[in-house]
Structure formats: C-alpha cells, structure tokens
Write an enzyme that holds these catalytic residues in place. Structure first.
Site, PDB file in Angstrom:
ATOM      1  N   ASN A 126      21.570  46.169   7.444  1.00  0.00           N
ATOM      2  CA  ASN A 126      20.784  45.071   8.006  1.00  0.00           C
ATOM      3  C   ASN A 126      19.378  45.162   7.450  1.00  0.00           C
ATOM      4  O   ASN A 126      18.836  46.260   7.292  1.00  0.00           O
ATOM      5  CB  ASN A 126      20.697  45.168   9.537  1.00  0.00           C
ATOM      6  N   GLY A 127      18.747  44.029   7.210  1.00  0.00           N
ATOM      7  CA  GLY A 127      17.369  44.030   6.755  1.00  0.00           C
ATOM      8  C   GLY A 127      17.223  43.429   5.371  1.00  0.00           C
ATOM      9  O   GLY A 127      18.150  42.824   4.826  1.00  0.00           O
ATOM     10  N   GLU A 133      10.126  22.597  23.276  1.00  0.00           N
ATOM     11  CA  GLU A 133      11.323  23.401  23.511  1.00  0.00           C
ATOM     12  C   GLU A 133      12.569  22.525  23.584  1.00  0.00           C
ATOM     13  O   GLU A 133      13.622  22.885  23.049  1.00  0.00           O
ATOM     14  CB  GLU A 133      11.162  24.208  24.799  1.00  0.00           C
ATOM     15  N   CYS A 184      22.044  40.005  11.299  1.00  0.00           N
ATOM     16  CA  CYS A 184      23.202  40.820  10.948  1.00  0.00           C
ATOM     17  C   CYS A 184      23.472  41.867  12.017  1.00  0.00           C
ATOM     18  O   CYS A 184      22.583  42.276  12.746  1.00  0.00           O
ATOM     19  CB  CYS A 184      22.963  41.519   9.610  1.00  0.00           C
ATOM     20  N   TRP A 197      24.333  37.741   7.890  1.00  0.00           N
ATOM     21  CA  TRP A 197      23.597  36.477   7.868  1.00  0.00           C
ATOM     22  C   TRP A 197      22.869  36.451   6.534  1.00  0.00           C
ATOM     23  O   TRP A 197      22.014  37.285   6.273  1.00  0.00           O
ATOM     24  CB  TRP A 197      22.618  36.419   9.040  1.00  0.00           C
ATOM     25  N   LYS A 199      15.854  22.799  21.121  1.00  0.00           N
ATOM     26  CA  LYS A 199      17.200  23.033  21.639  1.00  0.00           C
ATOM     27  C   LYS A 199      18.178  21.993  21.101  1.00  0.00           C
ATOM     28  O   LYS A 199      19.301  22.325  20.715  1.00  0.00           O
ATOM     29  CB  LYS A 199      17.167  22.986  23.180  1.00  0.00           C
TER      30      LYS A 199
END
Length: 602
Positions: A100-101, A479, A2, A74, A483
């Site tokens: 946020n949080g 990785e 967020c 989010w 991706k």
C-alpha cells in the site's frame, strides 16, 4: 484505499485471506489477489480485476496452504488490470509482495539497480520485489537483510508484506506512513491494514510504527527498527463488534448507517457525560484550547465539510477565531500562523495521508493538536496530543454519513464545554439539544419512502444538479452535493445561494434540479428568492426547510432543532436522496467507482 491481509498458522489460509479482503472492500479498490504457499515450498498466485467475488471464483478450492498474503488495489501507477493487480512477484517467482502507498522515487531506484529490465507490470510496487530479489541474487544477502536494504532505499509511503518461497514459515512486513497492524493469535499470527479485516480471527493487535520491520511466524512477532534494535510493544484489544460489520436485513451498508445516526447521537451523549449528568471533555483539552489564540481545523472531503460547521459552533460558543483548511493544500501552502495555534484534525479513519503530513509538520513546530476520529489507535490519534472519539461504530460504505454527523456532534459538545469553562455559557443545553436532534433524525429516517419518491421525481434522469443555501445551509449544501456526486455520478455542485447570479445561474436549463436548504431564519427569505430566480429559468426546484420557516409547497420539512445544530438534521434527507438516486440508477451504492474509503496516499 488499498488493503493488505496476511496469515500464517495452521488453518486454510486462502479462505481467511478472502474473508479479510471482503472486510476491506469498503476502502475502495479495482482489483484483488492472494498468494498462498505450503511448507513444501509450493506457492499459488491468484489475481483478478474487479470484485472479490470474481477473485473467489478464480481461486482453486483444492489448493491447501497455511500461509499467505492478499491485497485489494486502488490504482495509482498503472490502469486497473490483472497485470497490475497485487501480489507481484520477482522474475524467479521466489519473492511475492503486496504494498500500500506510493513510492516516489521508484524510477530512480529502477535506474540505479535494475537498469533496462522489462518489468511485468506498470506499478511502482514491482520495483520493490525486483529490488529485493536483486539484492539476494547479486549481493548474496539474506532475505531479511535484502528486505531492509530495499526499503531503506525507498522514498514515499508504504505498508509492505513479503513472502519468500524458500522460507515458507515467515512473512516479512514493513511500514512508513501507510497503516499496518500485526495480529496475535494462538498458533497463528496475522497482518492487516485495518483490524476489521482480521477481527474474526483475533482482537489482539500490535501497531507497526513508521520505519519498522516485522518478522512474523506462526508463534512469534518480532519488531525492529532499521538499525536492528528490537522493539517490545504491547498488544491492544480492538473493540470492534463483528455484528457491526454485517448489513443484517439492509440491502446496503449506507442505508444501515443512515438509520444508525439517531443511535449514534444518543451514544455520544452517554460517552461524553459525567456522573452528574453533565457533558464533559478531558480538562487538558479544554485548558489547551483556552490558551490558544486561534484554532485551525484540518480535514479533507466530508470531514472538511464537518469542519466548516464546526467553525461556526466553536466561534459561536467559545469566541476563539477558527479557520478551516483542506489538508492537501495546507501542508504545502501553509498560511501565516498565529502565536498560539491549536490544531484540530478531523478524519473518520484517522489515517488520512494528507492530514497526517500536516500533523507531522505541526508536531515539528511544537503546536498542540487534537484528532477527532472514529478509530482508536489510528495514526492521527496516536501522533496528536489529544483524541476525541466519534463512537459511531464501523462505517463501511464509502460515502460517509454517520461519521459526518458524529463529527459535528462531538465538535458541538467540545465547543459548549469550552464555552462554559470560559464563562461565556452559563448553562449548557447541548445535552438536551442533541437529544432533540436524535428524535428529529429518527422522524426523518422513519419517513424515507417519501424521500425515495422525491429522488425518483427529481433525480432519475438528471445529469446535473445543484444544492444552495446560506450560512450553515451552505456548508450542508457542499456535503449534500458531494454525497450525490459520489454515489449517483450526477455532476452536482453546492453553492452559496447569493453567488448563483455571479455566474453559476448560466448553467440552469429546463428541468435542472436545484435543491434549497432553508433552516436559518435571518437569510431564509434571501435563499428562497435565489431559488425563485432559478425557477424562472426552468429549474426543477425543491425546498428542504425547518419547521417554523416552512411554507406551503415545501417538499421536505424537518423538525425544529437548535439552529446551531440544524446541519445534523438537514443533512439526513440529502443523504437519503443520494442513496435512492444511486439505487434507482442501478449503481453499487456502497462501493462507487474510482473512490476509496480511507485515503492513505497523498
């Protein structure tokens, strides 16, 4: 995750807030909103599910206001919707909040103070604003006192901005664990969770620390702790070039950031080079590492994968045993530690909540720590003993590319400097070797059309895919798989090539893409043999090999580099394969669904 913005001044607040939110889009979000108010106590709330562009269309252009707060959400509590989007308001609509949080005790707070009140949303955030209003209305507290009493009652992480329609000349803010900055201007001040959001307005920022409260007006910033002690803290200059935040001629930030990697390598060599042309690192970092008996690398996601490569670099060049741990696991299932541990925290943003909760614990134990990050002044940077910066410039796309390679390069530089100090390396070669890497990267990005064709051939309709490799190639396979799954939504897994026959090969079907990485001489033949086993079962196989180990028919051959640094080069074609696969599928490459750039909640 967020994002928060706030502005109080003399300009049109709504345009400043919307522009700031657009600069926070890279963090990942599913809804957004702004609240603005004027000196006549008139407030206007606009919220929308989806992108900032949709919110812009909803905002009434005729509204005039010089103060406001905004948010990109989010989802954690409650599904993505206009109802759950921030800002949230008290029942009387006097108080408006963004947050946020995660509030861990929100249900207990509701039961204790708000009883059976039917809330407007499904969020933990609404509990905060209703609690503040309750303290004002039921206990006759002043707004600032009600704000303080409410946040003291909260458990968890939060960055909060609050507005009061009866006091339009002030914004209240508070922070615990989630990042929040105060920006200073001439006749205005701002609030933001990331300096990039407000760099257009000011480059002077003051950090709000955990369990601090700020009162923000047009002319002043007053910071105090929960006990009411005033805190005097100097501003710092955010060294962000606003041009770096623009895509330029690129269709997406991700492609721009892939192309920037050769330049990032060269910039790192300049930043970590002394006046004699030798690579250098703060001697205190080197001495502390030499005093340690074991190194613990703590990271998450892409940074964890960089840490796996870093382990090989550190052990090869320093002979110090090194472990790599996923931060979300380490914090709650800490293994037995050695007598003299040294911790390395890797985080692009420097705000990763899972890593920070580990750092808090290691600090309490008195263990020395180093943060490798792209953001100077970030939480992990401030709270660890040492910092090494990536100098990669802002990374906007959610899927990390240049930060990953910068992390590996910095760990390579660190490893060599420590190895030289320990007497294990007589003459360093990393300055030259990373220069060769930069040239190899450039050669690959200059030939991206070929990789686009391969993406269309191998990945255009596939639902599943596999990357395989051994040693360093296995770390890159992890990785590469991350991706591809992040931005194309193809279910992709990275596997140690030798493990395929222990179960995973059962998933191979006719046409399943299997991509092998072959850059390590000692196991190249073994990996090719494992790839052949999948081909015999119908797999559509591809080989990414290094010059000197290539065979006729290999689809991608990367230039030869120091094998210790092969990950820096072999990962580039996998980044491009992911990019073009996502592009061809019509996805939003920079902002994939359900993901956030900076993960600031545990």
């Amino acid at each position: 995750m967020c994002g928060i913005v706030g502005y109080i001044g003399r300009k049109d607040a709504k345009d400043i807030l919307l522009h700031g939110l657009e600069k926070l889009e890279y963090r990942g979000y599913d809804s957004a909103g702004i609240y603005v108010q004027n000196k006549a106590h008139e407030g206007y709330l606009f919220k929308e599910k989806g992108r900032i562009a949709a919110l812009r269309e909803k905002v009434d252009a005729s509204v005039e206001a010089t103060a406001g707060i905004g948010h990109t959400r989010w989802a954690t509590h409650g599904a993505p919707s206009v109802r759950n989007a921030h800002p949230h308001q008290s029942f009387s609509e006097r108080f408006t909040i963004v947050h946020n949080g995660v509030i861990e005790n929100y249900q207990e707070v509701k039961d204790a103070y708000l009883g059976d009140i039917d809330l407007k949303s499904d969020t933990d955030t609404e509990i905060i604003v209703q609690l503040i209003a309750w303290f004002v209305e039921e206990e006759d507290l002043a707004p600032i006192d009600a704000f303080k009493k409410a946040i003291v009652a909260l458990e968890g992480s939060y960055a909060i901005a609050l507005m009061d329609s009866e006091n339009p000349d002030v914004i209240f803010a508070a922070k615990n664990k989630s990042p929040l900055l105060l920006g200073k201007g001439d006749g205005f001040n701002v609030i933001c969770s990331d300096a990039m959001a407000m760099i257009k307005e000011t480059d002077q920022f003051v950090e709000l620390m955990d369990k601090e409260v700020a009162t923000v007006t047009r002319e002043s910033l007053v910071i105090e702790n929960y006990s009411g002690d005033i805190i005097d803290r100097n501003a710092y200059t955010a060294e962000i070039d606003s041009d770096d935040l623009e895509k330029g001629t690129y269709p997406y930030y991700m492609l721009k950031e892939i192309d920037e990697q050769p330049a990032v390598m060269r910039k790192l060599l300049l930043k970590y080079q002394d006046e004699n042309g030798k690579l250098t690192v703060d001697q205190e970092i080197v001495d502390t590492m030499l005093e340690s008996d074991r190194i613990y690398i703590i990271a998450a996601g892409t940074s964890y994968h960089a840490g796996l490569v870093g382990k090989q670099l550190i052990e090869s060049m320093t002979h110090i045993p090194t472990e790599v741990h996923v931060s979300s696991e380490f914090g709650y299932h800490t293994p037995l530690l050695s007598e003299k541990p040294f911790f390395i925290f890797i985080s692009q943003s420097g705000e990763t909540a899972d890593s920070r909760q580990v750092l808090v614990k290691t600090n309490a134990l008195g263990h020395p720590s180093l943060t490798v990050t792209n953001v100077s002044g970030s939480t992990l940077s401030r709270e660890s003993n040492f910092t090494l910066l990536l100098n990669a410039g802002p990374e906007i796309a959610v899927a990390s590319t240049k930060a990953y390679t910068a992390q590996i390069a910095v760990l390579a530089i660190l490893s060599e400097v420590v190895g030289i100090s320990k007497g294990l390396i007589k003459k360093g070669t990393m300055l030259h070797d990373i220069g060769i890497v930069a040239n190899a990267m450039q050669a690959i990005v200059d030939d991206k059309e070929k990789i686009e064709e391969l993406a269309a051939d191998y990945l255009s309709i596939s639902r599943n895919a596999f990357y395989i490799g051994r040693g360093m190639d296995y770390h890159v396979a992890l990785e590469a798989a991350l991706k591809l799954k992040e931005i194309s939504y193809i279910q992709t897994e990275g596997f140690a090539a030798g493990e395929l026959k222990h179960g995973t090969i059962a998933l191979i079907e006719e046409g399943t893409p299997v991509i092998a990485l072959v850059t390590e001489k000692g196991v190249a033949g073994h990996t090719r043999g494992n790839l052949q086993e999948t081909q015999a079962r119908g797999a559509h196989t591809m080989v990414i090999s290094m010059d000197g180990l290539n065979r006729p028919g290999d689809q991608i051959v990367i230039p030869h580099v120091n094998p210790l640094l092969s990950a820096l080069v072999s990962v580039i074609p996998t980044q491009l394969l992911s990019y073009y696969c996502s592009l061809h599928r019509g996805n939003d490459v920079d902002k994939p669904r359900n993901l956030a750039k900076s993960v600031t909640v545990e």
